[in-house]
Design a protein around this motif. Structure first.
Motif, mmCIF file in Angstrom:
data_model
loop_
_atom_site.group_PDB
_atom_site.id
_atom_site.type_symbol
_atom_site.label_atom_id
_atom_site.label_comp_id
_atom_site.label_asym_id
_atom_site.label_seq_id
_atom_site.Cartn_x
_atom_site.Cartn_y
_atom_site.Cartn_z
ATOM 1 N N THR A 50 59.892 -83.376 33.649
ATOM 2 C CA THR A 50 59.444 -84.273 32.585
ATOM 3 C C THR A 50 57.947 -84.155 32.365
ATOM 4 O O THR A 50 57.470 -84.032 31.228
ATOM 5 C CB THR A 50 59.803 -85.731 32.926
ATOM 6 N N ALA A 51 57.182 -84.180 33.453
ATOM 7 C CA ALA A 51 55.721 -84.092 33.338
ATOM 8 C C ALA A 51 55.289 -82.745 32.762
ATOM 9 O O ALA A 51 54.377 -82.682 31.919
ATOM 10 C CB ALA A 51 55.081 -84.319 34.704
ATOM 11 N N VAL A 52 55.924 -81.680 33.197
ATOM 12 C CA VAL A 52 55.582 -80.343 32.679
ATOM 13 C C VAL A 52 55.821 -80.298 31.175
ATOM 14 O O VAL A 52 54.997 -79.781 30.403
ATOM 15 C CB VAL A 52 56.387 -79.256 33.405
ATOM 16 N N SER A 53 56.938 -80.841 30.736
ATOM 17 C CA SER A 53 57.245 -80.852 29.307
ATOM 18 C C SER A 53 56.237 -81.684 28.522
ATOM 19 O O SER A 53 55.732 -81.251 27.475
ATOM 20 C CB SER A 53 58.658 -81.401 29.095
ATOM 21 N N LEU A 54 55.906 -82.859 29.029
ATOM 22 C CA LEU A 54 55.000 -83.752 28.308
ATOM 23 C C LEU A 54 53.573 -83.234 28.260
ATOM 24 O O LEU A 54 52.838 -83.521 27.309
ATOM 25 C CB LEU A 54 55.026 -85.135 28.964
ATOM 26 N N LEU A 55 53.170 -82.487 29.268
ATOM 27 C CA LEU A 55 51.762 -82.074 29.380
ATOM 28 C C LEU A 55 51.550 -80.601 29.061
ATOM 29 O O LEU A 55 50.456 -80.064 29.267
ATOM 30 C CB LEU A 55 51.251 -82.395 30.788
ATOM 31 N N ARG A 56 52.569 -79.962 28.528
ATOM 32 C CA ARG A 56 52.503 -78.517 28.290
ATOM 33 C C ARG A 56 51.330 -78.115 27.397
ATOM 34 O O ARG A 56 50.704 -77.080 27.600
ATOM 35 C CB ARG A 56 53.825 -78.030 27.685
ATOM 36 N N ASP A 57 51.017 -78.899 26.401
ATOM 37 C CA ASP A 57 49.964 -78.546 25.451
ATOM 38 C C ASP A 57 48.627 -79.217 25.769
ATOM 39 O O ASP A 57 47.779 -79.387 24.890
ATOM 40 C CB ASP A 57 50.403 -78.911 24.030
ATOM 41 N N LEU A 84 61.069 -75.228 44.726
ATOM 42 C CA LEU A 84 61.664 -75.806 43.527
ATOM 43 C C LEU A 84 60.590 -76.367 42.606
ATOM 44 O O LEU A 84 60.628 -76.146 41.380
ATOM 45 C CB LEU A 84 62.652 -76.907 43.911
ATOM 46 N N ALA A 85 59.634 -77.090 43.172
ATOM 47 C CA ALA A 85 58.574 -77.684 42.357
ATOM 48 C C ALA A 85 57.785 -76.608 41.613
ATOM 49 O O ALA A 85 57.481 -76.758 40.417
ATOM 50 C CB ALA A 85 57.642 -78.517 43.238
ATOM 51 N N VAL A 86 57.454 -75.539 42.307
ATOM 52 C CA VAL A 86 56.704 -74.451 41.670
ATOM 53 C C VAL A 86 57.554 -73.783 40.590
ATOM 54 O O VAL A 86 57.065 -73.484 39.488
ATOM 55 C CB VAL A 86 56.233 -73.436 42.736
ATOM 56 N N ASP A 87 58.816 -73.559 40.880
ATOM 57 C CA ASP A 87 59.714 -72.976 39.879
ATOM 58 C C ASP A 87 59.800 -73.847 38.628
ATOM 59 O O ASP A 87 59.953 -73.338 37.510
ATOM 60 C CB ASP A 87 61.115 -72.785 40.456
ATOM 61 N N GLN A 88 59.680 -75.153 38.808
ATOM 62 C CA GLN A 88 59.766 -76.083 37.681
ATOM 63 C C GLN A 88 58.439 -76.276 36.962
ATOM 64 O O GLN A 88 58.388 -76.963 35.946
ATOM 65 C CB GLN A 88 60.297 -77.431 38.162
ATOM 66 N N GLY A 89 57.368 -75.666 37.480
ATOM 67 C CA GLY A 89 56.096 -75.707 36.778
ATOM 68 C C GLY A 89 54.970 -76.454 37.447
ATOM 69 O O GLY A 89 53.862 -76.538 36.897
#
Length: 231
Positions: A50-57, A84-89
């Motif tokens: 969720t955080a990776v998606s929200l903060l991508r830009d 897993l965490a690294v794989d998820q971003g």
């Protein structure tokens, strides 16, 4: 020591770790992090996507916690969590060392576990949480030395779930224990700008806090009356 709002913001890992937080709380926390352009968010492992998606830009990094908050997960579990965490971003990994092993004097086991997590993290920064509330000064020093030998990027005071958190004395001790290649992070009870400034004065370069907005708004208010925009 003079800092701008932007400089202080880039010293903050905005903490979104409380167990009762809802998905909306996580979204709100990420919005705060993006608004103030902090260094990173530190979220629960389940919230990394969720955080990776929200903060991508944005320029805000996503971090998470490993073996949190007690540090007593099996090493392989910590390694798997990290992978897993690294794989998820996630690009920052805050791991709790095995407090019981450290207090038992098994420094080799502590160091080897940190090394395993560092290897699993790859290019992600590993911050080793000592949980200083439970340690003697000698144990704090031993943990810092082990973390540096294992290749950690930071040593960190606390989870925020122990009886006490970061203190200036502990942070000064930790800063003295590691070389310039290792940074020091304060976490646990960081609620005010004055606390941050006092800790920055002894060499702390990163702060875990959920009081991001309050701290940065306080600094902005102070700078209104300071020539040159610094406080």
């Amino acid at each position: 020591m003079n800092f701008t709002v932007a400089q202080i913001a880039k010293m903050i890992d905005h903490s979104i770790l409380r167990p009762e937080f809802t998905v909306e709380d996580v979204r709100s926390g990420c919005a705060v992090a993006a608004k103030y352009d902090v260094a990173s968010v530190c979220v629960r492992p389940c919230d990394v996507p969720t955080a990776v998606s929200l903060l991508r830009d944005t320029n805000v990094r996503v971090g998470t916690v490993i073996g949190f908050p007690h540090g007593d997960s099996a090493t392989q579990i910590k390694v798997t969590e990290t992978e897993l965490a690294v794989d998820q971003g996630a690009t920052e990994i805050d791991m709790v060392l095995n407090i019981g092993w450290l207090r038992s004097g098994d420094i080799n086991a502590v160091e080897n576990e940190i090394l395993s997590v560092v290897k699993a993290a790859g290019e992600a920064h590993v911050k080793v949480i000592l949980e200083t509330a439970y340690l003697t000064d000698e144990q704090k020093l031993a943990a810092c030395w082990a973390a540096e030998r294992a290749g950690a990027a930071f040593v960190k005071t606390s989870t925020g779930f122990a009886p006490t958190g970061a203190t200036v004395d502990d942070l000064a001790l930790m800063r003295s224990a590691v070389s310039a290649a290792v940074q020091v992070k304060a976490s646990g009870g960081i609620r005010t700008l004055d606390t941050m400034l006092a800790m920055a004065a002894v060499g702390v370069t990163r702060f875990g806090t959920s009081a991001t907005a309050e701290i940065l708004e306080d600094l902005a208010r102070r700078q209104v009356n300071v020539p040159g925009g610094r406080a």
